[in-house]
Design a protein around this motif. Structure first.
Motif, PDB file in Angstrom:
ATOM      1  N   ASP A 103     -28.114  76.358  34.709  1.00 53.70           N
ATOM      2  CA  ASP A 103     -28.327  76.069  36.126  1.00 53.70           C
ATOM      3  C   ASP A 103     -29.743  75.514  36.247  1.00 53.70           C
ATOM      4  OD1 ASP A 103     -25.980  77.506  36.286  1.00 53.70           O
ATOM      5  OD2 ASP A 103     -26.667  78.839  37.876  1.00 53.70           O
ATOM      6  N   PHE A 104     -29.905  74.430  36.994  1.00 55.48           N
ATOM      7  CA  PHE A 104     -31.215  73.806  37.131  1.00 55.48           C
ATOM      8  C   PHE A 104     -31.381  73.229  38.533  1.00 55.48           C
ATOM      9  CE2 PHE A 104     -28.153  70.925  35.244  1.00 55.48           C
ATOM     10  CZ  PHE A 104     -28.227  69.805  36.054  1.00 55.48           C
ATOM     11  N   PRO A 105     -32.635  73.074  38.981  1.00 55.04           N
ATOM     12  CA  PRO A 105     -32.870  72.469  40.292  1.00 55.04           C
ATOM     13  C   PRO A 105     -32.623  70.967  40.203  1.00 55.04           C
ATOM     14  CG  PRO A 105     -34.958  72.923  39.224  1.00 55.04           C
ATOM     15  CD  PRO A 105     -33.879  73.467  38.327  1.00 55.04           C
ATOM     16  N   PHE A 106     -32.026  70.402  41.257  1.00 56.80           N
ATOM     17  CA  PHE A 106     -31.753  68.966  41.276  1.00 56.80           C
ATOM     18  C   PHE A 106     -32.095  68.457  42.665  1.00 56.80           C
ATOM     19  CE2 PHE A 106     -29.047  65.116  41.234  1.00 56.80           C
ATOM     20  CZ  PHE A 106     -29.456  64.580  40.023  1.00 56.80           C
ATOM     21  N   GLU A 107     -33.130  67.643  42.761  1.00 56.28           N
ATOM     22  CA  GLU A 107     -33.639  67.200  44.058  1.00 56.28           C
ATOM     23  C   GLU A 107     -33.456  65.709  44.293  1.00 56.28           C
ATOM     24  OE1 GLU A 107     -37.648  68.831  44.102  1.00 56.28           O
ATOM     25  OE2 GLU A 107     -36.861  70.720  44.899  1.00 56.28           O
ATOM     26  N   TYR A 108     -32.350  65.172  43.795  1.00 59.26           N
ATOM     27  CA  TYR A 108     -32.059  63.744  43.963  1.00 59.26           C
ATOM     28  C   TYR A 108     -30.737  63.553  44.678  1.00 59.26           C
ATOM     29  CZ  TYR A 108     -35.515  63.379  40.211  1.00 59.26           C
ATOM     30  OH  TYR A 108     -36.652  63.483  39.453  1.00 59.26           O
ATOM     31  N   PRO A 110     -27.563  60.524  44.940  1.00 57.66           N
ATOM     32  CA  PRO A 110     -26.493  61.410  45.367  1.00 57.66           C
ATOM     33  C   PRO A 110     -26.377  62.636  44.461  1.00 57.66           C
ATOM     34  CG  PRO A 110     -25.574  59.551  44.172  1.00 57.66           C
ATOM     35  CD  PRO A 110     -27.058  59.304  44.288  1.00 57.66           C
ATOM     36  N   LEU A 111     -25.776  63.663  45.021  1.00 55.10           N
ATOM     37  CA  LEU A 111     -25.522  64.875  44.248  1.00 55.10           C
ATOM     38  C   LEU A 111     -24.267  64.675  43.405  1.00 55.10           C
ATOM     39  CD1 LEU A 111     -26.120  67.584  46.998  1.00 55.10           C
ATOM     40  CD2 LEU A 111     -27.617  67.020  45.068  1.00 55.10           C
ATOM     41  N   PRO A 112     -24.211  65.347  42.260  1.00 55.22           N
ATOM     42  CA  PRO A 112     -22.983  65.259  41.460  1.00 55.22           C
ATOM     43  C   PRO A 112     -21.872  66.070  42.120  1.00 55.22           C
ATOM     44  CG  PRO A 112     -24.462  66.870  40.504  1.00 55.22           C
ATOM     45  CD  PRO A 112     -25.200  66.228  41.650  1.00 55.22           C
ATOM     46  N   GLU A 113     -20.652  65.864  41.653  1.00 54.09           N
ATOM     47  CA  GLU A 113     -19.508  66.611  42.151  1.00 54.09           C
ATOM     48  C   GLU A 113     -19.006  67.544  41.056  1.00 54.09           C
ATOM     49  OE1 GLU A 113     -16.531  63.989  43.706  1.00 54.09           O
ATOM     50  OE2 GLU A 113     -18.008  62.828  44.831  1.00 54.09           O
ATOM     51  N   GLU A 114     -18.367  68.622  41.463  1.00 54.54           N
ATOM     52  CA  GLU A 114     -17.806  69.557  40.490  1.00 54.54           C
ATOM     53  C   GLU A 114     -16.832  68.831  39.569  1.00 54.54           C
ATOM     54  OE1 GLU A 114     -16.341  73.179  42.286  1.00 54.54           O
ATOM     55  OE2 GLU A 114     -18.208  73.434  43.412  1.00 54.54           O
ATOM     56  N   ASN A 115     -16.859  69.177  38.301  1.00 52.68           N
ATOM     57  CA  ASN A 115     -16.042  68.611  37.226  1.00 52.68           C
ATOM     58  C   ASN A 115     -16.457  67.201  36.808  1.00 52.68           C
ATOM     59  OD1 ASN A 115     -14.354  70.943  36.987  1.00 52.68           O
ATOM     60  ND2 ASN A 115     -13.377  70.288  38.886  1.00 52.68           N
ATOM     61  N   GLN A 116     -17.503  66.669  37.397  1.00 50.54           N
ATOM     62  CA  GLN A 116     -17.984  65.337  37.022  1.00 50.54           C
ATOM     63  C   GLN A 116     -18.663  65.401  35.659  1.00 50.54           C
ATOM     64  OE1 GLN A 116     -20.521  63.543  40.000  1.00 50.54           O
ATOM     65  NE2 GLN A 116     -20.816  61.682  38.811  1.00 50.54           N
ATOM     66  N   LYS A 137     -24.666  74.074  44.109  1.00 54.32           N
ATOM     67  CA  LYS A 137     -24.964  75.105  45.106  1.00 54.32           C
ATOM     68  C   LYS A 137     -26.071  74.650  46.047  1.00 54.32           C
ATOM     69  CE  LYS A 137     -24.751  77.971  41.336  1.00 54.32           C
ATOM     70  NZ  LYS A 137     -25.315  78.990  40.518  1.00 54.32           N
ATOM     71  N   GLN A 138     -25.774  74.680  47.332  1.00 55.14           N
ATOM     72  CA  GLN A 138     -26.745  74.372  48.370  1.00 55.14           C
ATOM     73  C   GLN A 138     -26.738  75.526  49.364  1.00 55.14           C
ATOM     74  OE1 GLN A 138     -25.014  70.382  49.351  1.00 55.14           O
ATOM     75  NE2 GLN A 138     -27.161  69.774  49.214  1.00 55.14           N
ATOM     76  N   LEU A 139     -27.452  76.577  49.033  1.00 55.29           N
ATOM     77  CA  LEU A 139     -27.485  77.753  49.885  1.00 55.29           C
ATOM     78  C   LEU A 139     -28.686  77.717  50.822  1.00 55.29           C
ATOM     79  CD1 LEU A 139     -26.682  80.471  47.186  1.00 55.29           C
ATOM     80  CD2 LEU A 139     -25.089  79.238  48.663  1.00 55.29           C
ATOM     81  N   LYS A 140     -28.561  78.311  51.978  1.00 60.35           N
ATOM     82  CA  LYS A 140     -29.667  78.370  52.932  1.00 60.35           C
ATOM     83  C   LYS A 140     -30.881  79.058  52.285  1.00 60.35           C
ATOM     84  CE  LYS A 140     -30.793  79.555  57.655  1.00 60.35           C
ATOM     85  NZ  LYS A 140     -30.336  80.089  58.925  1.00 60.35           N
ATOM     86  N   THR A 146     -31.206  71.999  45.757  1.00 61.72           N
ATOM     87  CA  THR A 146     -29.846  72.119  45.240  1.00 61.72           C
ATOM     88  C   THR A 146     -29.914  72.639  43.807  1.00 61.72           C
ATOM     89  OG1 THR A 146     -29.098  70.295  46.619  1.00 61.72           O
ATOM     90  CG2 THR A 146     -27.736  70.831  44.708  1.00 61.72           C
ATOM     91  N   ILE A 147     -29.032  73.553  43.472  1.00 59.18           N
ATOM     92  CA  ILE A 147     -28.936  74.067  42.105  1.00 59.18           C
ATOM     93  C   ILE A 147     -27.620  73.575  41.517  1.00 59.18           C
ATOM     94  CG2 ILE A 147     -28.891  76.105  40.613  1.00 59.18           C
ATOM     95  CD1 ILE A 147     -31.550  75.710  42.167  1.00 59.18           C
ATOM     96  N   VAL A 148     -27.710  72.887  40.389  1.00 59.32           N
ATOM     97  CA  VAL A 148     -26.534  72.383  39.682  1.00 59.32           C
ATOM     98  C   VAL A 148     -26.276  73.278  38.481  1.00 59.32           C
ATOM     99  CG1 VAL A 148     -25.574  70.447  38.362  1.00 59.32           C
ATOM    100  CG2 VAL A 148     -26.912  70.008  40.437  1.00 59.32           C
ATOM    101  N   SER A 149     -25.034  73.662  38.313  1.00 60.87           N
ATOM    102  CA  SER A 149     -24.596  74.454  37.175  1.00 60.87           C
ATOM    103  C   SER A 149     -23.772  73.523  36.288  1.00 60.87           C
ATOM    104  CB  SER A 149     -23.753  75.625  37.691  1.00 60.87           C
ATOM    105  OG  SER A 149     -23.355  76.452  36.639  1.00 60.87           O
ATOM    106  N   MET A 150     -24.161  73.422  35.005  1.00 62.94           N
ATOM    107  CA  MET A 150     -23.537  72.434  34.117  1.00 62.94           C
ATOM    108  C   MET A 150     -23.167  73.064  32.775  1.00 62.94           C
ATOM    109  SD  MET A 150     -25.189  68.761  32.945  1.00 62.94           S
ATOM    110  CE  MET A 150     -26.669  69.466  32.239  1.00 62.94           C
ATOM    111  N   MET A 151     -21.952  72.769  32.326  1.00 63.85           N
ATOM    112  CA  MET A 151     -21.508  73.205  30.999  1.00 63.85           C
ATOM    113  C   MET A 151     -21.950  72.159  29.980  1.00 63.85           C
ATOM    114  SD  MET A 151     -17.650  74.483  31.944  1.00 63.85           S
ATOM    115  CE  MET A 151     -17.240  72.981  32.811  1.00 63.85           C
ATOM    116  N   ILE A 152     -22.523  72.644  28.880  1.00 63.54           N
ATOM    117  CA  ILE A 152     -23.006  71.756  27.815  1.00 63.54           C
ATOM    118  C   ILE A 152     -22.595  72.328  26.460  1.00 63.54           C
ATOM    119  CG2 ILE A 152     -24.964  70.771  29.066  1.00 63.54           C
ATOM    120  CD1 ILE A 152     -26.729  72.931  27.728  1.00 63.54           C
TER     121      ILE A 152
END
Length: 168
Positions: A103-108, A110-116, A137-140, A146-152
């Motif tokens: 999981d990492f911060p992503f401040e750009y 467009p945002l990616p989509e799940e399963n992309q 994840k975009q939580l208040k 935005t936090i992106v969770s990515m499988m690698i």
């Protein structure tokens, strides 16, 4: 060639090895845990205040490096969103035998989509491998980050830290 924060803005392997915020390999294999790659002694402490478990401490001097108590960390990710230096990720090497999740911060945009399928990059922004976006994840509580969770692939877990910015 000289490497490290002072030379090229990216922590060297030596700096990371002595960093009190990097958990042990065995802890990363037990489940989600914060990886704090903060190696500069600067006045900063939002990570310690954002950790409800008390897993991150700075100490009395605000310029101390953050220390991670890996046994207290639940990998909730609140520290990731609150680090102004974007120096914290969450690592889970227990996801499967073949894949890790970061999981990492992503401040750009467009945002990616799940399963992309995206290009996973290292600390220098160089493409290392392909990753699959698991969650965005975009939580208040994340205050606009935005936090992106990515499988690698597991073999790149210690190298991958983000994803390549997407085309608009």
């Amino acid at each position: 060639m000289n490497r490290g924060i002072v030379y090229d803005g990216v922590p060297s392997e030596e700096e990371l090895a002595s960093c009190p915020g990097v958990p042990s390999e065995s802890r990363m294999r037990q489940g989600r845990v914060a990886v704090i790659e903060c190696v500069q002694e600067i006045p900063c402490n939002p990570c310690s205040f954002s950790c409800k478990q008390g897993a991150i401490t700075i100490g009395e001097e605000i310029t101390n490096l953050p220390h991670l108590d890996e046994d207290k960390c639940t990998g909730c990710g609140q520290c990731v969103a609150n680090c102004p230096g974007l120096a914290i990720t969450i690592m889970d090497k227990s996801f499967s035998n073949e894949e890790a999740v970061i999981d990492f911060p992503f401040e750009y945009l467009p945002l990616p989509e799940e399963n992309q399928v995206v290009d996973a990059v290292n600390r220098y922004g160089e493409v290392v491998c392909k990753g699959i976006v698991k969650k965005v994840k975009q939580l208040k509580a994340y205050a606009g980050t935005t936090i992106v969770s990515m499988m690698i692939p597991m073999e790149f877990a210690n190298e991958v830290r983000s994803m390549k910015r997407l085309e608009k």
